[in-house]
Design a protein around this motif. Structure first.
Motif, PDB file in Angstrom:
ATOM      1  N   CYS A  57       0.840  -1.198   0.000  1.00  0.00           N
ATOM      2  CA  CYS A  57       0.000   0.000   0.000  1.00  0.00           C
ATOM      3  C   CYS A  57       0.879   1.253   0.000  1.00  0.00           C
ATOM      4  CB  CYS A  57      -0.916  -0.022   1.218  1.00  0.00           C
ATOM      5  SG  CYS A  57      -1.894   1.470   1.371  1.00  0.00           S
ATOM      6  N   CYS A  73       0.156   3.722   3.304  1.00  0.00           N
ATOM      7  CA  CYS A  73       0.645   3.418   4.651  1.00  0.00           C
ATOM      8  C   CYS A  73       1.982   2.679   4.597  1.00  0.00           C
ATOM      9  CB  CYS A  73      -0.381   2.579   5.408  1.00  0.00           C
ATOM     10  SG  CYS A  73      -0.682   0.989   4.639  1.00  0.00           S
ATOM     11  N   GLY A 102      -0.829  -0.957   7.012  1.00  0.00           N
ATOM     12  CA  GLY A 102      -2.279  -1.190   7.149  1.00  0.00           C
ATOM     13  C   GLY A 102      -3.005   0.121   7.399  1.00  0.00           C
ATOM     14  N   CYS A 103      -4.010   0.401   6.553  1.00  0.00           N
ATOM     15  CA  CYS A 103      -4.795   1.631   6.701  1.00  0.00           C
ATOM     16  C   CYS A 103      -6.164   1.376   6.069  1.00  0.00           C
ATOM     17  CB  CYS A 103      -4.073   2.809   6.012  1.00  0.00           C
ATOM     18  SG  CYS A 103      -4.042   2.695   4.223  1.00  0.00           S
ATOM     19  N   CYS A 160      -6.182   0.303   2.267  1.00  0.00           N
ATOM     20  CA  CYS A 160      -5.831  -1.085   1.896  1.00  0.00           C
ATOM     21  C   CYS A 160      -6.606  -2.079   2.747  1.00  0.00           C
ATOM     22  CB  CYS A 160      -4.327  -1.301   2.018  1.00  0.00           C
ATOM     23  SG  CYS A 160      -3.670  -0.959   3.660  1.00  0.00           S
TER      24      CYS A 160
END
Ligand code: ZN
Length: 340
Positions: free
Chosen positions: A260, A263, A267-268, A271
């Motif tokens: 992604c 981020c 992880g955000c 995504c």
């Protein structure tokens, strides 16, 4: 009849116009379809044969005289207009010319083509209206195969062999049929599917596919080329991940995710907290596809990949609704001008 001609001739000779409008009235009165001359020509059809030659020539003279009068007066008006001069100030700056911007899909397409052209890929295009062989059969979709359901398209009822292509893989087939390896090509173009139109799906969209066929082409080559592409397209720190998948025309097949780019893989919401974003499908060309295209699969191997241009554009520019690409709303399109 002769008298009538003479009478009109006198009228024409006596005429003089003070304005262009008056001249136009004159033209309508005499030379238009319902004008005096047309009705004379109608009368002419009824006169006796022996008179035809003479009256005909009188009529033609009359018509020429009217036309000449109009031309002369017109010239006079035009000349006087330019002589008087006009109010145009030639030193004033011109109105700004609205320069359009490239369509976001064109920007993405051009970028993809440019990235792959640096490593020797050239572009080929093919027809959007295709036959069953090039869309499905040559690519290992036998009739009645469930994989065809994934690519429901538009057929001609009377001749189901003709359809709108569902992917640009049809151009891969056409290329392999007509060219000898090594083949290193990109196939950008519009494709069609029978989908309900929504923010995420449309009945037409765009793809770029790539194909490399040569001796000793391996999956490692495919992976390296895709890593290069991902870094060039999404930034140097981009990582890729290949997940096993299924396509009828490649074996083995994979889906490719990139880390992604918002981020960095942590992880955000973008995504969905996975750290990865799916961008394309790829694989090694199935030997039977090579054979269908008259390429010896014992000598040659190849890889292929394909991506949706809308998908890549959505990711790069965060466009949330795919319909905006085809609505021609200038407020949307304008936002892409600085990216050229
Ligand atoms: Zn993320």
């Amino acid at each position: 009849m002769r008298e009538k001609i003479k009478e009109i001739k006198n009228e024409i000779e006596a005429f003089s116009a003070k304005s262009a409008e008056e001249l136009e009235q004159f033209r309508i009165k005499y030379l238009s379809k319902k004008g005096k001359l047309s009705s004379l020509f109608d009368d002419f059809k009824q006169i006796a044969n022996e008179e035809r030659k003479e009256v005909g020539s009188l009529l033609n003279d009359l018509k020429n005289a009217a036309q000449e009068k109009i031309n002369n007066l017109k010239q006079k008006f035009e000349a006087s207009q330019s002589a008087v001069g006009n109010d145009t100030d030639l030193t004033l700056p011109a109105d700004a010319v609205e320069i359009g911007s490239r369509h976001p899909l064109s920007i993405t397409r051009a970028k993809i083509v440019e990235i792959f052209s640096r490593i020797g890929f050239t572009v080929s295009e093919g027809p959007e209206i295709e036959d069953d062989w090039h869309i499905f059969t040559a690519l290992n979709f036998p009739e009645e195969h469930p994989a065809r359901d994934m690519q429901d398209t538009f057929f001609i009822h009377k001749n189901p062999d003709v359809a709108l292509r569902t992917h640009t893989s049809s151009v891969q087939v056409r290329t392999m049929e007509t060219e000898k390896p090594p083949i290193r090509k990109l196939f950008p173009g519009r494709v069609y599917r029978n989908e309900a139109i929504s923010a995420r799906a449309h009945c037409f969209f765009h793809q770029v596919e790539g194909l490399y066929v040569d001796k000793y082409v391996s999956f490692a080559d495919l992976r390296q080329v895709l890593l290069y592409f991902a870094k060039e397209m999404f930034g140097d720190g981009t990582r890729i991940r290949l997940r096993p998948s299924y396509f009828p025309f490649t074996e083995p097949s994979a889906e490719m995710d990139i880390s992604c780019f918002l981020c960095g893989g942590k992880g955000c919401p973008f995504c969905k907290h996975t750290g990865w974003v799916e961008i394309l499908g790829c694989g090694m060309v199935d030997p039977s596809v090579l054979e269908n295209c008259h390429i010896d699969s014992k000598v040659y191997s190849g890889y292929a990949f394909g991506m949706g241009i809308e998908r890549i554009t959505n990711l790069k520019y965060r466009v949330k609704d795919i319909r905006m690409f085809s609505e021609n709303d200038v407020r949307f399109l304008k936002q892409f001008s600085p990216v050229i």
